[in-house]
Design a protein around this motif. Structure first.
Motif, PDB file in Angstrom:
ATOM      1  N   LYS A  42      -9.723   2.602   3.424  1.00  0.00           N
ATOM      2  CA  LYS A  42      -8.331   2.693   3.876  1.00  0.00           C
ATOM      3  C   LYS A  42      -8.174   2.248   5.333  1.00  0.00           C
ATOM      4  O   LYS A  42      -7.214   1.563   5.682  1.00  0.00           O
ATOM      5  CB  LYS A  42      -7.812   4.115   3.701  1.00  0.00           C
ATOM      6  N   MET A  93       0.745   5.889  -1.165  1.00  0.00           N
ATOM      7  CA  MET A  93       0.047   7.043  -1.715  1.00  0.00           C
ATOM      8  C   MET A  93       0.500   7.192  -3.163  1.00  0.00           C
ATOM      9  O   MET A  93       1.697   7.319  -3.446  1.00  0.00           O
ATOM     10  CB  MET A  93       0.360   8.306  -0.917  1.00  0.00           C
ATOM     11  N   TRP A  97      -3.723   5.890   8.130  1.00  0.00           N
ATOM     12  CA  TRP A  97      -5.039   5.515   7.609  1.00  0.00           C
ATOM     13  C   TRP A  97      -5.962   5.045   8.733  1.00  0.00           C
ATOM     14  O   TRP A  97      -7.157   5.331   8.729  1.00  0.00           O
ATOM     15  CB  TRP A  97      -4.888   4.413   6.561  1.00  0.00           C
ATOM     16  N   GLU A 111      -3.124   2.403  -3.910  1.00  0.00           N
ATOM     17  CA  GLU A 111      -3.817   3.253  -2.948  1.00  0.00           C
ATOM     18  C   GLU A 111      -5.315   2.996  -3.078  1.00  0.00           C
ATOM     19  O   GLU A 111      -5.932   3.390  -4.058  1.00  0.00           O
ATOM     20  CB  GLU A 111      -3.525   4.727  -3.194  1.00  0.00           C
ATOM     21  N   TYR A 123       0.836  -1.196   0.000  1.00  0.00           N
ATOM     22  CA  TYR A 123       0.000   0.000   0.000  1.00  0.00           C
ATOM     23  C   TYR A 123       0.874   1.249   0.000  1.00  0.00           C
ATOM     24  O   TYR A 123       1.969   1.267   0.560  1.00  0.00           O
ATOM     25  CB  TYR A 123      -0.935  -0.018   1.210  1.00  0.00           C
ATOM     26  N   THR A 161      -9.722   3.990  -6.605  1.00  0.00           N
ATOM     27  CA  THR A 161      -8.523   3.224  -6.281  1.00  0.00           C
ATOM     28  C   THR A 161      -7.488   3.428  -7.387  1.00  0.00           C
ATOM     29  O   THR A 161      -7.834   3.445  -8.568  1.00  0.00           O
ATOM     30  CB  THR A 161      -8.851   1.730  -6.134  1.00  0.00           C
ATOM     31  N   ASP A 214     -10.715   5.955  -0.346  1.00  0.00           N
ATOM     32  CA  ASP A 214     -10.707   6.438   1.034  1.00  0.00           C
ATOM     33  C   ASP A 214     -11.626   5.632   1.946  1.00  0.00           C
ATOM     34  O   ASP A 214     -11.308   5.401   3.117  1.00  0.00           O
ATOM     35  CB  ASP A 214     -11.115   7.910   1.077  1.00  0.00           C
ATOM     36  N   LEU A 267       2.327   4.574   7.225  1.00  0.00           N
ATOM     37  CA  LEU A 267       1.202   4.854   6.328  1.00  0.00           C
ATOM     38  C   LEU A 267      -0.094   4.252   6.871  1.00  0.00           C
ATOM     39  O   LEU A 267      -1.124   4.931   6.957  1.00  0.00           O
ATOM     40  CB  LEU A 267       1.494   4.277   4.939  1.00  0.00           C
TER      41      LEU A 267
END
Length: 317
Positions: free
Chosen positions: A173, A144, A202, A167, A142, A157, A170, A198
């Motif tokens: 996540k 950004m 999230w 990524e 995963y 996505t 939202d 990360l």
């Protein structure tokens, strides 16, 4: 009082007996449909990556409704039409941290490694997804992903093929982060510091939803245990020490009666690089999963690695 206690114990045993974990990935997909996602094909949440609705087909398959989510095929029409079961933590990722994978890949692990089979069939790591995005995601970690050009129509996505990162939208996540924490914690997997940071972000930014709570509850009823990162019983911090609760095997007596779960001896947990003569531990060493298969040497202890002339990686925490 005695009768009440007997009844209570009977009910407890009965409820526990209902929790039959699927023994294989194939069985897990069927159970996931029947016990977890049976009423979710037409829900507003949709499948994992794009929020698409689907129609069930066969024992565990499905056909995606692209109009329900504005999905546009990128390249693979057959897989774009198909609902598939995604491992949120890919089998390639957790498989490469098992000695069996180095000896013969996934087939070897399925045949010889009960811990791998448990990971592959773990319902907390399985979620319906658009087949094309599942395929494009591959075993990427995963991340950004820069760039706003849509790859799948209205689906948000994004997959970075060059950077080998994905990524998710939202809405999932947080769910993805907590499912990943569960797998790495339960099976003693090693996660890089960057990935931890990360996913921790999230987790904070996208709290547990009502559906995620239901998903956890339904899955726990089958698996016989919950996801503590969803229920709030456990949280992930940098340098988290995995519980390794899933590294067990069910022993039986000569009469067939089950004994309490015992720790499963995991050989070859320490990975050395035959070129650099540096070794990596399964926890706290970011380079553990980065050593190429052809250069891997497995050791059962640090002492064994050092005796062979290997030194511990400098970036191990």
């Amino acid at each position: 009082m005695t009768r009440f206690l007997t009844l209570a114990l009977f009910l407890l045993f009965s409820l526990t007996a209902l929790a039959e974990r699927p023994p294989t990935f194939t069985a897990a997909k069927v159970v996931a449909k029947q016990k977890v996602f049976f009423d979710r094909a037409q829900s507003p949440d949709g499948e994992l990556y794009c929020g698409c609705k689907w129609e069930w087909t066969g024992k565990s398959g499905g056909r995606i409704n692209p109009e329900s989510c504005g999905y546009e095929t990128r390249k693979q029409q057959t897989r774009a039409d198909r609902m598939e079961w995604e491992h949120i933590v890919p089998a390639w990722v957790f498989g490469h941290q098992r000695q069996c994978w180095q000896s013969g890949g996934r087939e070897k692990c399925v045949a010889d490694d009960p811990v791998f089979r448990a990971m592959e069939a773990d319902l907390f790591n399985l979620y319906p997804s658009v087949g094309e995005v599942n395929g494009d995601r591959s075993h990427y970690q995963y991340g950004m992903v820069n760039g706003n050009a849509p790859q799948y129509g209205a689906c948000t996505t994004k997959v970075d093929f060059r950077g080998r990162a994905v990524e998710p939208r939202d809405a999932v996540k947080g769910l993805v982060a907590r499912a990943t924490f569960y797998m790495y914690d339960r099976y003693g997997l090693s996660m890089s510091r960057k990935q931890q940071q990360l996913l921790m972000a999230w987790d904070r930014q996208h709290p547990v939803s009502a559906w995620e709570k239901s998903w956890e509850s339904r899955t726990a009823a089958v698996m016989g245990h919950g996801n503590p990162f969803v229920t709030g019983e456990r949280s992930w911090t940098l340098g988290h020490k995995p519980s390794r609760e899933g590294i067990v095997t069910q022993l039986v007596t000569h009469k067939g009666a089950p004994l309490a779960p015992q720790p499963l001896a995991v050989s070859g947990d320490i990975v050395g690089n035959r070129n650099s003569h540096v070794y990596h531990l399964p926890q706290g060493c970011p380079g553990y999963i980065q050593v190429s298969t052809k250069n891997r040497v497995h050791f059962s202890s640090e002492a064994e690695a050092q005796a062979a002339g290997y030194r511990k990686a400098g970036n191990c925490r």
